[in-house]
Structures are given as C-alpha cells and as structure tokens.
Design a protein around this motif. Structure first.
Motif, PDB file in Angstrom:
ATOM      1  N   THR A 123       0.933  -1.144   0.079  1.00  0.00           N
ATOM      2  CA  THR A 123       0.081   0.161  -0.062  1.00  0.00           C
ATOM      3  C   THR A 123       0.760   1.263   0.084  1.00  0.00           C
ATOM      4  N   VAL A 124       0.686   2.217  -0.982  1.00  0.00           N
ATOM      5  CA  VAL A 124       1.370   3.360  -1.071  1.00  0.00           C
ATOM      6  C   VAL A 124       0.316   4.684  -0.526  1.00  0.00           C
ATOM      7  N   HIS A 125       0.801   4.995   0.494  1.00  0.00           N
ATOM      8  CA  HIS A 125      -0.113   5.873   1.158  1.00  0.00           C
ATOM      9  C   HIS A 125       0.654   7.414   0.788  1.00  0.00           C
ATOM     10  N   LEU A 126      -0.274   8.205   0.065  1.00  0.00           N
ATOM     11  CA  LEU A 126      -0.153   9.328  -0.459  1.00  0.00           C
ATOM     12  C   LEU A 126      -0.854  10.522   0.367  1.00  0.00           C
ATOM     13  N   SER A 127      -0.428  11.875   0.098  1.00  0.00           N
ATOM     14  CA  SER A 127      -1.208  12.850   0.771  1.00  0.00           C
ATOM     15  C   SER A 127      -1.095  14.172  -0.156  1.00  0.00           C
ATOM     16  N   ARG A 128      -2.067  14.602  -0.105  1.00  0.00           N
ATOM     17  CA  ARG A 128      -2.262  15.924  -1.111  1.00  0.00           C
ATOM     18  C   ARG A 128      -2.038  17.210  -0.553  1.00  0.00           C
TER      19      ARG A 128
END
Length: 287
Positions: A123-128
């Motif tokens: 799982t690649v956890h991204l933030s915007r």
C-alpha cells in the motif's frame, strides 16, 4: 621485446577510452544535489543537468570534481518552479550514463508518501496536503512505480490518492517510487525508493500452526510408543534394578555372638499343677 611495447601502449589507450562509471546515490534535498564518487577512478568531472522540457547544463555545476552542488538557480527555470535533475560523469571526452536525482524527503516538488506491506500486497499512502496538489487540483496526479528490489521498477498507475498494489509474492522485498505528473508530463524529482517485505498471510500462518499442532503429537506418539513397549517387554529386569532402592548389609552382621548374649526362648513358662473339677453343686446342698 620491442614488439610488446606498442601492445602495452595500445592496451593502456584502450582502457583509457572506457567511459567512467555513473555516479551513485544521486539525491536532491532542499536544492542541494549530492552523489557518491567512485574512488578508484581519477581525472573524472561531473556535470549536473536539469529539465522541465529539454535537458540543459547547470552553469554552476558543470565539469566539477566535487560530489555536491547547489541547484537553487534552476528554481525559476522550471515549470511550476520544479525541474528534474540528473548527473553524468566525464573523462577525456567520454561521458557516463546520466543518473536522475531522487528526493529522500517530500518537498515542494516531490511527493511525500509512506509504504506498508500487507498479505500479498503493498500500500502506497499518499497525501495531497502540499503546494502543488493544492494549486493544480486534480490535474496533478501521482505516478506510482513498483517492482522487486534490485530490478527495474515498472509503472503501476497514475492516481490521486493512496493505492494498494495486489498479487505480490510472499516473502519478497518490493520497492516503490512516486513522482508528480501534470497532464501526462512529469514534474519535479521522483522520490527515492522505499522497500518493504511482503509478509506471509495470516490465513497461511493459522493453517501452518494447526498442521504443526496436529502433526507434532502424532509424531511424538509414533516415536515414544515403540520405545516404551520395547523397554517394558525386553528390559523389565534392568528397569527393576534401576528402580530398586540401594541397600547395605551392616558390618557386624556376620560376626559371632558375644559373651553377654542372652538367647530368647520362644517356649512359655511351665504350667501350674491344678486339680481338675469333677462336679459342681449348688451352695444349699453342701451342708
């Protein structure tokens, strides 16, 4: 002998015509670009290049012998104040394969992400919550790359938020990188690779524990039962000897009796002589 001299000179010339090795561990952090030198190679210089569309040399970082350079001057040259950077080595007119820089930490031009491994997945956890996503909105996406450690990474997808990569091999170590992409064009440096080992699934672990819990007692019984039966049937006497408590005969057991020995007789005392009763009469008839 003179024939070997031109051969040696030719070999030296051939070796000197080999391009230098590419720089390693090229990182950019807060507009400071660094890389690792190859100590065994001499007379090697390095040139930093940047691109938002076409590759150009950074004037302050051209043909330098050090392993770092400040690239803040490229800030204004790039689209959205972001550029892609790379470094190439040079020696005697020969150049190495250029290596792109990666960002070890999230910054204005590189995504910030975390990586977690689950059963069969990554799982690649991204933030915007950064400048570019807030300015460009949904037109700016995250391009996710993944692959086994030590192998070239392949593109997975362009996504707006966190994503899970399924169907990965258990026990293998996988890596991932992320780069901003704006209308199909990469923006800024990609992140440096993060890697995780794909664990064995819990279901498989429970099955293994169940099999172990069932098989182990059966194996123990199969081993112990024949051993115990053999000991009981064929080694009873030896076992009895092992279990018999230790004993010792007193030292004076076989010595003769002393002078003060008084024998103990089992016979009773002599009986007293008594008259036998011939008849019994009531008291009133005695007179």
């Amino acid at each position: 002998m003179l024939f070997y001299v031109p051969c040696v000179l030719l070999a030296v010339q051939v070796l000197s015509d080999v391009p230098p090795a590419s720089p390693q561990d090229v990182h950019v952090d807060n507009w400071q670009l660094t890389w690792r030198l190859t100590p065994e190679e001499g007379n090697v210089t390095y040139t930093v290049e940047y691109s938002s569309d076409v590759w150009k040399s950074v004037q302050a970082c051209a043909n330098i012998s050090s392993n770092s350079c400040d690239v803040i001057s490229t800030n204004a040259a790039g689209e959205h104040q972001c550029v892609i950077l790379r470094v190439r080595a040079e020696r005697r007119g020969l150049t190495s394969t250029p290596v792109k820089a990666c960002s070890p930490h999230g910054n204005l031009c590189s995504p910030d992400f975390r990586l977690t491994a689950g059963p069969d997945s990554l799982t690649v956890h991204l933030s915007r919550n950064h400048r570019l996503p807030l300015e460009l909105g949904e037109n700016l996406k995250h391009c996710v790359y993944y692959g086994k450690e030590g192998e070239p990474l392949q593109k997975y997808a362009d996504v707006l938020s966190s994503v899970t990569i399924p169907d990965l091999q258990k026990g293998q170590r996988y890596c991932a990188e992320v780069q901003y992409i704006y209308i199909s064009r990469p923006v800024g440096a990609a992140t440096c690779s993060l890697c995780e080992v794909i664990p064995v699934s819990r279901k498989y672990s429970k099955q293994s524990n169940l099999i172990f819990a069932v098989v182990l007692p059966v194996v123990v019984l199969l081993v112990l039962v024949p051993v115990i039966a053999y000991l009981v049937i064929f080694q009873r006497r030896r076992i009895k000897r092992w279990l018999r408590p230790p004993y010792r005969i007193p030292d004076d057991f076989f010595e003769p009796f002393g002078e003060n020995y008084i024998p103990i007789s089992s016979s009773s005392h002599s009986e007293e002589h008594c008259h036998g009763i011939s008849a019994i009469y009531p008291e009133e008839f005695r007179e």
